[in-house]
Design a protein around this motif. Structure first.
Motif, PDB file in Angstrom:
ATOM      1  N   ALA A   5      49.312   4.632 100.741  1.00 30.91           N
ATOM      2  CA  ALA A   5      49.846   5.155  99.357  1.00 30.91           C
ATOM      3  C   ALA A   5      48.355   5.238  98.460  1.00 30.91           C
ATOM      4  O   ALA A   5      47.647   4.186  98.599  1.00 30.91           O
ATOM      5  N   PRO A   6      48.390   6.279  97.613  1.00 25.02           N
ATOM      6  CA  PRO A   6      47.341   6.057  96.867  1.00 25.02           C
ATOM      7  C   PRO A   6      47.385   4.970  95.639  1.00 25.02           C
ATOM      8  O   PRO A   6      48.566   4.576  95.547  1.00 25.02           O
ATOM      9  N   VAL A   7      46.456   4.651  95.130  1.00 26.93           N
ATOM     10  CA  VAL A   7      46.397   3.550  93.909  1.00 26.93           C
ATOM     11  C   VAL A   7      46.780   4.466  92.559  1.00 26.93           C
ATOM     12  O   VAL A   7      46.209   5.390  92.487  1.00 26.93           O
ATOM     13  N   ARG A   8      47.768   3.738  91.940  1.00 30.29           N
ATOM     14  CA  ARG A   8      48.253   4.251  90.623  1.00 30.29           C
ATOM     15  C   ARG A   8      48.110   3.247  89.632  1.00 30.29           C
ATOM     16  O   ARG A   8      47.901   2.094  89.854  1.00 30.29           O
ATOM     17  N   LEU A   9      47.822   3.626  88.600  1.00 27.44           N
ATOM     18  CA  LEU A   9      47.876   2.742  87.286  1.00 27.44           C
ATOM     19  C   LEU A   9      48.872   2.998  86.376  1.00 27.44           C
ATOM     20  O   LEU A   9      49.149   4.071  85.967  1.00 27.44           O
ATOM     21  N   GLY A  10      49.788   1.985  85.778  1.00 30.62           N
ATOM     22  CA  GLY A  10      50.549   1.928  84.888  1.00 30.62           C
ATOM     23  C   GLY A  10      50.110   1.160  83.606  1.00 30.62           C
ATOM     24  O   GLY A  10      49.329   0.176  83.815  1.00 30.62           O
ATOM     25  N   VAL A  11      50.287   1.826  82.542  1.00 28.00           N
ATOM     26  CA  VAL A  11      49.714   0.913  81.401  1.00 28.00           C
ATOM     27  C   VAL A  11      51.160   0.579  80.548  1.00 28.00           C
ATOM     28  O   VAL A  11      52.009   1.612  80.078  1.00 28.00           O
ATOM     29  N   GLN A  12      51.293  -0.546  79.976  1.00 26.50           N
ATOM     30  CA  GLN A  12      52.442  -1.079  79.319  1.00 26.50           C
ATOM     31  C   GLN A  12      51.925  -1.152  77.777  1.00 26.50           C
ATOM     32  O   GLN A  12      51.011  -1.818  77.546  1.00 26.50           O
ATOM     33  N   LEU A  13      52.371  -0.015  77.274  1.00 27.70           N
ATOM     34  CA  LEU A  13      52.239   0.030  75.700  1.00 27.70           C
ATOM     35  C   LEU A  13      53.147  -1.038  75.052  1.00 27.70           C
ATOM     36  O   LEU A  13      54.460  -0.614  74.864  1.00 27.70           O
ATOM     37  N   GLN A  14      52.809  -2.369  74.759  1.00 23.77           N
ATOM     38  CA  GLN A  14      53.770  -3.177  74.177  1.00 23.77           C
ATOM     39  C   GLN A  14      54.114  -2.679  72.928  1.00 23.77           C
ATOM     40  O   GLN A  14      53.332  -2.576  71.921  1.00 23.77           O
ATOM     41  N   PRO A  15      55.367  -2.778  72.691  1.00 22.14           N
ATOM     42  CA  PRO A  15      55.686  -2.213  71.117  1.00 22.14           C
ATOM     43  C   PRO A  15      55.881  -3.251  70.029  1.00 22.14           C
ATOM     44  O   PRO A  15      56.855  -3.422  69.647  1.00 22.14           O
ATOM     45  N   GLN A  16      54.777  -3.946  70.038  1.00 20.69           N
ATOM     46  CA  GLN A  16      54.580  -4.737  69.097  1.00 20.69           C
ATOM     47  C   GLN A  16      53.378  -4.529  67.931  1.00 20.69           C
ATOM     48  O   GLN A  16      52.363  -4.032  68.453  1.00 20.69           O
ATOM     49  N   HIS A  17      53.479  -4.903  66.738  1.00 24.59           N
ATOM     50  CA  HIS A  17      52.521  -4.852  65.739  1.00 24.59           C
ATOM     51  C   HIS A  17      51.981  -3.433  65.596  1.00 24.59           C
ATOM     52  O   HIS A  17      50.498  -3.147  65.095  1.00 24.59           O
ATOM     53  N   ALA A  18      52.597  -2.367  65.627  1.00 21.42           N
ATOM     54  CA  ALA A  18      52.427  -1.069  65.533  1.00 21.42           C
ATOM     55  C   ALA A  18      53.434  -0.193  65.048  1.00 21.42           C
ATOM     56  O   ALA A  18      54.437  -0.547  64.973  1.00 21.42           O
ATOM     57  N   THR A  19      53.103   0.597  64.057  1.00 23.83           N
ATOM     58  CA  THR A  19      54.168   1.457  63.714  1.00 23.83           C
ATOM     59  C   THR A  19      54.518   2.636  64.677  1.00 23.83           C
ATOM     60  O   THR A  19      53.854   2.958  65.719  1.00 23.83           O
ATOM     61  N   TYR A  20      55.769   3.418  64.545  1.00 19.87           N
ATOM     62  CA  TYR A  20      56.081   4.184  65.728  1.00 19.87           C
ATOM     63  C   TYR A  20      55.025   5.350  65.982  1.00 19.87           C
ATOM     64  O   TYR A  20      54.659   5.663  66.945  1.00 19.87           O
TER      65      TYR A  20
END
Length: 267
Positions: A5-20
């Protein structure tokens, strides 16, 4: 496992310390950069920094992501099974699947789930914390209900929604992975992965499922760009790599680094 399988990248945008608006902009940047999957997490309070800082709920946010994005897959890394009835989780997942289906194609939602662990969430929102064992038993009971509800819903999901299960316990978690997961996520170091995969194969034989097509997912170094560590994970069979970044800035630099590494691996 799925070594071709190809390598895939997932980014977790942690929903903290930020406005929406900052979170919304980060989602668009991730899709534009070429990230494969965008995740959030299922907590009610920050896990680092100011523990009473800015924070947003996961599943409501995913509805907005489903609408605003066009290509990227998305989900929670990972949902807490304790916080919502299993049949409700299934219906929410199916709805996100349909919202994210663009141009007549299939949906893009990934159902990442786990048994839960952050005691403050439970205490402040009125859930029974129980024990590690009881929470894992609840997860094992929930997943057949999720699948059964998907089979009953009208309209049905647009695709077989991938199930991603997080954890590494050999007596309960890996059995649940063997029974239900399309993706197994953990923080296991490279040297331990072969053993865990042997355990997973053993559970697959016991429950009567071929686990060879389960995608192996693991976390990239959070505070250092360690290509040697990522290479070792890849050699051990990992094909989905996840990277967590926190607000308010949601720094693109490590994301760009790992996208370049991904592309080199995929040739």
């Amino acid at each position: 496992m799925t070594l071709d399988a190809p390598v895939r990248l997932g980014v977790q945008l942690q929903p903290q310390h930020a406005t929406y608006p900052q979170i919304r902009d980060a989602v668009l940047r991730m899709e534009d950069l070429g990230v494969d999957i965008v995740f959030n997490w299922d907590h009610f309070f920050p896990l680092s920094g100011d523990r009473d800082g800015l924070h947003f709920e996961a599943w409501t946010m995913l509805g907005a992501w489903a609408e605003q994005t066009e290509r990227v897959e998305f989900g929670t890394l990972v949902n807490c099974n304790s916080y919502r009835n299993a049949d409700l989780q299934a219906d929410m997942a199916r709805t996100l699947d349909h919202i994210s289906a663009k141009g007549g194609g299939a949906g893009r939602f990934i159902f990442g789930t786990g048994s839960g662990w952050f005691e403050r969430d439970y205490d402040e929102y009125g859930y029974e914390f129980g024990t590690v064992g009881s929470r894992l038993n609840d997860l094992a009971d929930a997943l057949p209900r999720v699948r059964a509800r998907w089979a009953k819903l009208n309209p049905a999901p647009t695709r077989d929604i991938p199930i991603m299960i997080g954890g590494k316990g050999e007596q309960k978690t890996l059995r649940i992975v063997a029974e239900h997961a399309d993706i197994w996520h953990s923080f296991v170091p490279p040297a331990e992965i072969a053993h865990k995969l042997d355990v997973l194969r053993g559970w697959g034989e016991r429950v009567g499922r071929d686990v060879s097509q389960i995608t192996i997912s693991n976390e990239l170094a959070r505070h250092r760009l360690d290509d040697d560590h990522a290479d070792a994970l890849h050699d051990a069979g990992v094909r989905l790599f996840t990277l967590g970044i926190s607000g308010p800035a949601y720094d693109d630099a490590p994301v760009k680094h790992w996208l370049e590494w991904r592309d080199r691996k995929n040739g």
